[in-house]
Design a protein around this motif. Structure first.
Motif, PDB file in Angstrom:
ATOM      1  N   TYR A 195     -65.798 -52.805 -26.422  1.00 18.19           N
ATOM      2  CA  TYR A 195     -64.740 -52.982 -27.412  1.00 18.19           C
ATOM      3  C   TYR A 195     -65.208 -53.399 -28.792  1.00 18.19           C
ATOM      4  O   TYR A 195     -64.538 -53.140 -29.775  1.00 18.19           O
ATOM      5  N   LEU A 196     -66.331 -54.057 -28.879  1.00 17.38           N
ATOM      6  CA  LEU A 196     -66.798 -54.598 -30.146  1.00 17.38           C
ATOM      7  C   LEU A 196     -66.897 -53.522 -31.224  1.00 17.38           C
ATOM      8  O   LEU A 196     -66.480 -53.723 -32.357  1.00 17.38           O
ATOM      9  N   TYR A 197     -67.414 -52.383 -30.871  1.00 12.73           N
ATOM     10  CA  TYR A 197     -67.668 -51.339 -31.851  1.00 12.73           C
ATOM     11  C   TYR A 197     -66.554 -50.297 -31.918  1.00 12.73           C
ATOM     12  O   TYR A 197     -66.619 -49.388 -32.724  1.00 12.73           O
ATOM     13  N   LYS A 198     -65.541 -50.421 -31.075  1.00 15.94           N
ATOM     14  CA  LYS A 198     -64.490 -49.411 -30.976  1.00 15.94           C
ATOM     15  C   LYS A 198     -63.852 -49.110 -32.336  1.00 15.94           C
ATOM     16  O   LYS A 198     -63.759 -47.958 -32.744  1.00 15.94           O
ATOM     17  N   ASP A 199     -63.425 -50.161 -33.047  1.00 17.11           N
ATOM     18  CA  ASP A 199     -62.804 -49.960 -34.360  1.00 17.11           C
ATOM     19  C   ASP A 199     -63.790 -49.365 -35.351  1.00 17.11           C
ATOM     20  O   ASP A 199     -63.436 -48.511 -36.156  1.00 17.11           O
ATOM     21  N   LEU A 200     -65.028 -49.810 -35.278  1.00 16.11           N
ATOM     22  CA  LEU A 200     -66.037 -49.307 -36.208  1.00 16.11           C
ATOM     23  C   LEU A 200     -66.348 -47.837 -35.957  1.00 16.11           C
ATOM     24  O   LEU A 200     -66.462 -47.051 -36.889  1.00 16.11           O
ATOM     25  N   PHE A 201     -66.475 -47.468 -34.688  1.00 14.71           N
ATOM     26  CA  PHE A 201     -66.823 -46.088 -34.364  1.00 14.71           C
ATOM     27  C   PHE A 201     -65.686 -45.128 -34.674  1.00 14.71           C
ATOM     28  O   PHE A 201     -65.910 -43.949 -34.922  1.00 14.71           O
ATOM     29  N   SER A 202     -64.467 -45.623 -34.673  1.00 12.91           N
ATOM     30  CA  SER A 202     -63.338 -44.748 -34.976  1.00 12.91           C
ATOM     31  C   SER A 202     -63.134 -44.605 -36.490  1.00 12.91           C
ATOM     32  O   SER A 202     -62.363 -43.771 -36.939  1.00 12.91           O
ATOM     33  N   TYR A 203     -63.840 -45.426 -37.253  1.00 12.68           N
ATOM     34  CA  TYR A 203     -63.714 -45.373 -38.706  1.00 12.68           C
ATOM     35  C   TYR A 203     -64.312 -44.073 -39.219  1.00 12.68           C
ATOM     36  O   TYR A 203     -65.449 -43.726 -38.891  1.00 12.68           O
TER      37      TYR A 203
END
Length: 178
Positions: free
Chosen positions: A32-40
């Motif tokens: 989950y940590l990178y989920k928002d970043l990877f979807s950017y």
């Protein structure tokens, strides 16, 4: 429980299920940590951001050099700064300005970068060792000896008139974090 909070952080599931804290934090970090970043949109190198987070976790409490991170990761300095900005927007890390006796130096100097949650930081580097076995214990703890004298504090108060400060001790820690 203060030592546990410094090592495992404050995520609700970590607190309610302390026996599963390592597994929970590892899962949060990996899934989950990178989920928002990877979807950017525009994030071209997700593996680089993982390496950046690890590098920041290992430099906790130290001044961060964007040039050094740029060389380490093989990307330009502007990309490092953009990725750190994204990590801030996703509440993974926050930047803390440098303090100096010379106010001009404050502007020139780099920043220190801290994680919002120590548990996530420790999961990133896979280190859940007790405080007495850690080489990074000082970076996890406040300077909270109420009797300690600090030259920097005096200079800070002289430089920033009408400022307030509070020395964090085990007795007032919880009221501070609330």
């Amino acid at each position: 429980m203060l030592e546990n909070r410094l090592i495992y952080g404050l995520y609700p599931e970590v607190i309610t299920e302390p026996g599963d804290a390592k597994r929970t934090l590892t899962s949060l970090t990996n899934n989950y940590l990178y989920k928002d970043l990877f979807s950017y949109k525009g994030l071209k190198k997700p593996d680089v951001i993982q390496k950046l987070v690890r590098a920041l976790a290992l430099q906790l409490g130290s001044e961060v050099s964007y040039n050094e991170l740029s060389n380490l990761l093989g990307i330009d300095k502007e990309t490092v700064e953009n990725y750190i900005c994204l990590l801030e927007k996703c509440f993974v890390v926050f930047r803390l300005d440098f303090f100096s006796r010379n106010l001009r130096n404050e502007i020139k100097k780099g920043k220190k970068i801290y994680f919002y949650d120590n548990g996530i930081r420790n999961a990133v580097i896979s280190n859940f060792a007790p405080l007495e076995l850690r080489t990074d214990a000082g970076a996890l703890e406040f300077k909270w000896n109420a009797k300690a004298k600090s030259k920097q504090l005096k200079v800070f108060m002289e430089s920033y008139l009408n400022s307030v400060y509070e020395i964090i001790t085990p007795e007032n820690f919880w009221s501070f974090v609330r």
